[in-house]
Design a protein around this motif. Structure first.
Motif, PDB file in Angstrom:
ATOM      1  N   VAL A  40       1.055  -1.242  -0.161  1.00 44.58           N
ATOM      2  CA  VAL A  40       0.092  -0.116  -0.198  1.00 44.58           C
ATOM      3  C   VAL A  40       1.237   1.600  -0.032  1.00 44.58           C
ATOM      4  O   VAL A  40       0.958   1.469  -0.277  1.00 44.58           O
ATOM      5  CB  VAL A  40      -0.931   0.573   0.924  1.00 44.58           C
ATOM      6  CG1 VAL A  40      -1.294   1.205   1.138  1.00 44.58           C
ATOM      7  CG2 VAL A  40      -1.756  -1.552   0.881  1.00 44.58           C
ATOM      8  N   THR A  41       1.753   1.005   0.655  1.00 44.34           N
ATOM      9  CA  THR A  41       2.980   2.002   0.751  1.00 44.34           C
ATOM     10  C   THR A  41       3.650   2.337  -0.324  1.00 44.34           C
ATOM     11  O   THR A  41       3.949   3.869  -1.712  1.00 44.34           O
ATOM     12  CB  THR A  41       4.065   2.252   1.924  1.00 44.34           C
ATOM     13  OG1 THR A  41       5.085   0.383   1.080  1.00 44.34           O
ATOM     14  CG2 THR A  41       3.875   1.438   2.681  1.00 44.34           C
ATOM     15  N   HIS A  43       2.108   1.867  -3.677  1.00 47.03           N
ATOM     16  CA  HIS A  43       0.755   2.042  -4.291  1.00 47.03           C
ATOM     17  C   HIS A  43       0.214   3.251  -3.973  1.00 47.03           C
ATOM     18  O   HIS A  43       0.442   4.714  -5.040  1.00 47.03           O
ATOM     19  CB  HIS A  43      -0.658   1.241  -4.093  1.00 47.03           C
ATOM     20  CG  HIS A  43      -0.416   0.006  -4.049  1.00 47.03           C
ATOM     21  ND1 HIS A  43      -1.061  -0.855  -3.254  1.00 47.03           N
ATOM     22  CD2 HIS A  43       0.994  -0.829  -4.840  1.00 47.03           C
ATOM     23  CE1 HIS A  43      -0.455  -2.075  -4.181  1.00 47.03           C
ATOM     24  NE2 HIS A  43       0.296  -1.993  -4.638  1.00 47.03           N
ATOM     25  N   TYR A  44       0.743   3.999  -2.840  1.00 49.01           N
ATOM     26  CA  TYR A  44       0.631   5.249  -2.111  1.00 49.01           C
ATOM     27  C   TYR A  44       1.397   6.524  -2.857  1.00 49.01           C
ATOM     28  O   TYR A  44       1.078   7.502  -3.185  1.00 49.01           O
ATOM     29  CB  TYR A  44       0.321   5.290  -1.251  1.00 49.01           C
ATOM     30  CG  TYR A  44       0.070   7.058  -0.156  1.00 49.01           C
ATOM     31  CD1 TYR A  44      -0.636   7.582  -0.502  1.00 49.01           C
ATOM     32  CD2 TYR A  44       1.333   7.608  -0.041  1.00 49.01           C
ATOM     33  CE1 TYR A  44      -1.371   9.125   0.022  1.00 49.01           C
ATOM     34  CE2 TYR A  44       1.980   9.220   1.180  1.00 49.01           C
ATOM     35  CZ  TYR A  44      -0.104   9.656   0.391  1.00 49.01           C
ATOM     36  OH  TYR A  44       0.047  11.004   1.003  1.00 49.01           O
ATOM     37  N   ARG A  45       2.155   6.228  -2.774  1.00 46.75           N
ATOM     38  CA  ARG A  45       3.794   6.683  -3.843  1.00 46.75           C
ATOM     39  C   ARG A  45       3.096   7.196  -4.793  1.00 46.75           C
ATOM     40  O   ARG A  45       3.950   8.451  -5.103  1.00 46.75           O
ATOM     41  CB  ARG A  45       5.230   5.404  -3.371  1.00 46.75           C
ATOM     42  CG  ARG A  45       6.528   6.486  -3.906  1.00 46.75           C
ATOM     43  CD  ARG A  45       6.777   7.655  -2.981  1.00 46.75           C
ATOM     44  NE  ARG A  45       8.090   7.654  -3.590  1.00 46.75           N
ATOM     45  CZ  ARG A  45       8.902   9.177  -3.711  1.00 46.75           C
ATOM     46  NH1 ARG A  45       8.501   9.794  -2.435  1.00 46.75           N
ATOM     47  NH2 ARG A  45       9.820   9.582  -3.492  1.00 46.75           N
ATOM     48  N   SER A  48       0.538   9.535  -5.024  1.00 49.76           N
ATOM     49  CA  SER A  48       0.371  10.932  -5.021  1.00 49.76           C
ATOM     50  C   SER A  48       1.569  11.874  -5.213  1.00 49.76           C
ATOM     51  O   SER A  48       1.242  12.857  -5.739  1.00 49.76           O
ATOM     52  CB  SER A  48       0.876  10.182  -2.670  1.00 49.76           C
ATOM     53  OG  SER A  48       2.206  10.044  -3.030  1.00 49.76           O
ATOM     54  N   SER A 212       9.177   3.466  -3.556  1.00 44.10           N
ATOM     55  CA  SER A 212       8.923   3.817  -1.887  1.00 44.10           C
ATOM     56  C   SER A 212      10.084   3.365  -1.162  1.00 44.10           C
ATOM     57  O   SER A 212      10.392   2.263  -1.349  1.00 44.10           O
ATOM     58  CB  SER A 212       7.534   2.650  -2.003  1.00 44.10           C
ATOM     59  OG  SER A 212       7.428   3.286  -0.258  1.00 44.10           O
TER      60      SER A 212
END
Length: 341
Positions: A40-41, A43-45, A48, A212
């Motif tokens: 998830v980190t 994916h978020y990176r 964002s 990430s």
């Protein structure tokens, strides 16, 4: 004879599931949650930043194809098939504990597939929040055709693994063990070289980009823990399943060290190159103020301020505005003014 041997093997696996404790169960649950959080980190990176810049398409290609082979391997291993068969004889808790190995690898396969999707969706978007120097350091960005080709190869490879595995399961189940080992060797070989193109890309860019660092901080130690969990469940006979994660953790650790070494000096350089201008506070007691003559506020300070805060505010306004040369000499606050009304 084969059927009798298979029955004995399944019975032994069922006994192993019944002897399984809560410790291994909860560790396996934590590993599944850790896999999800770590990806998830990543994916978020990507989301964002609005870009997949910095992620090698060949890293994505090798990662997805390795995940395809690894998921096919865990599904066709004799140990996994025996665990599935034991679910008809053991309790729901014991069945769930026995299938957590499949759930772990399946979760990782899904999460890496999401990275492939995000890699395509956010490939070189114009509105990406990127620094100019990052583009200047990477003149050889992969083309959109390369990204699409990578996605097509990943899809074809996944379908190939599914079709061949189903064909062996339905038509020649006696060869499933050999096919599982072949998939395990394929997954290990792909995982062994998976991080080489990403290491080269990061070395070439001299920054992590959309990769990430937090994901790697979680996955590098988690990879060894994951391999130990699978080895405890599958034993040495499942080396083709847990061995790939040992190789992956080692390569990922190398990439993590590189990314951290590039990002920390980069942040310091950016902070030094773009300092935030701050005006020091004015204090009449400690800050000397040199004025050629009384200004429009200082000449008649009692008319503009009463408190210490108002006095300092008026003097600040005077220092910013200044006194123009077209001001009459005898006007209030001018050079020839005595400062008395």
């Amino acid at each position: 004879m084969i059927t009798i041997m298979d029955s004995v093997f399944v019975a032994d696996r069922c006994d192993s599931l019944r002897e399984g404790g809560f410790t291994n169960f909860f560790i396996s649950i934590l590993i599944v949650i850790g896999i999800m959080l770590s990806y998830v980190t990543q994916h978020y990176r990507i989301i964002s930043r609005g870009s997949s810049e910095g992620i090698s398409p060949y890293f994505v290609l090798l990662g997805v194809t390795s995940a395809n082979a690894q998921f096919g391997n865990i599904l066709t291993l004799p140990q996994s098939r025996a665990d599935v068969a034991c679910c008809r004889e053991v309790s729901p808790f014991e069945c769930t504990a026995g299938l957590l190995g499949i759930a772990q690898i399946g979760t990782q396969w899904i999460c890496f597939a999401v990275i492939l999707v995000l890699f395509l969706v956010f490939f070189r978007r114009d509105e990406a929040d990127l620094l100019d120097d990052e583009y200047e350091r990477d003149p050889d960005q992969p083309s959109w055709r390369t990204a699409v080709t990578v996605a097509a190869i990943c899809l074809i490879h996944g379908l190939f693994v599914v079709i061949i595995s189903a064909a062996f399961a339905l038509g020649a189940p006696q060869y499933l063990g050999a096919w599982a080992n072949f998939l395990g060797i394929m997954a290990a070989a792909l995982a062994a070289i998976q991080y080489i193109p990403q290491i080269w890309t990061t070395y070439h860019l001299k920054h992590a980009g959309s990769l990430s660092i937090l994901m790697m901080c979680i996955q590098t130690p988690g990879g060894f823990l994951f391999a130990a969990s699978l080895a405890a469940r599958l034993g040495w006979g499942g080396w083709s399943s847990w061995g790939v994660y040992v190789l992956t953790a080692i390569m990922q650790g190398i990439l993590l060290i590189m990314a951290i070494s590039y990002e920390w000096p980069s942040q310091e350089e950016r902070n030094q190159s773009t300092p935030q201008p701050q005006r020091p506070p004015y204090n009449r007691r400690t800050t000397p103020r040199v004025l050629p003559s009384p200004g429009p506020y200082s000449a008649h300070l009692q008319a503009y301020a009463e408190t210490q805060e108002e006095i300092e505010h008026a003097l600040d306004r005077e220092s910013v505005q200044g006194v123009g040369e077209n001001q009459p000499l005898l006007a209030p606050g001018g050079l020839g003014s005595s400062g008395v009304r």
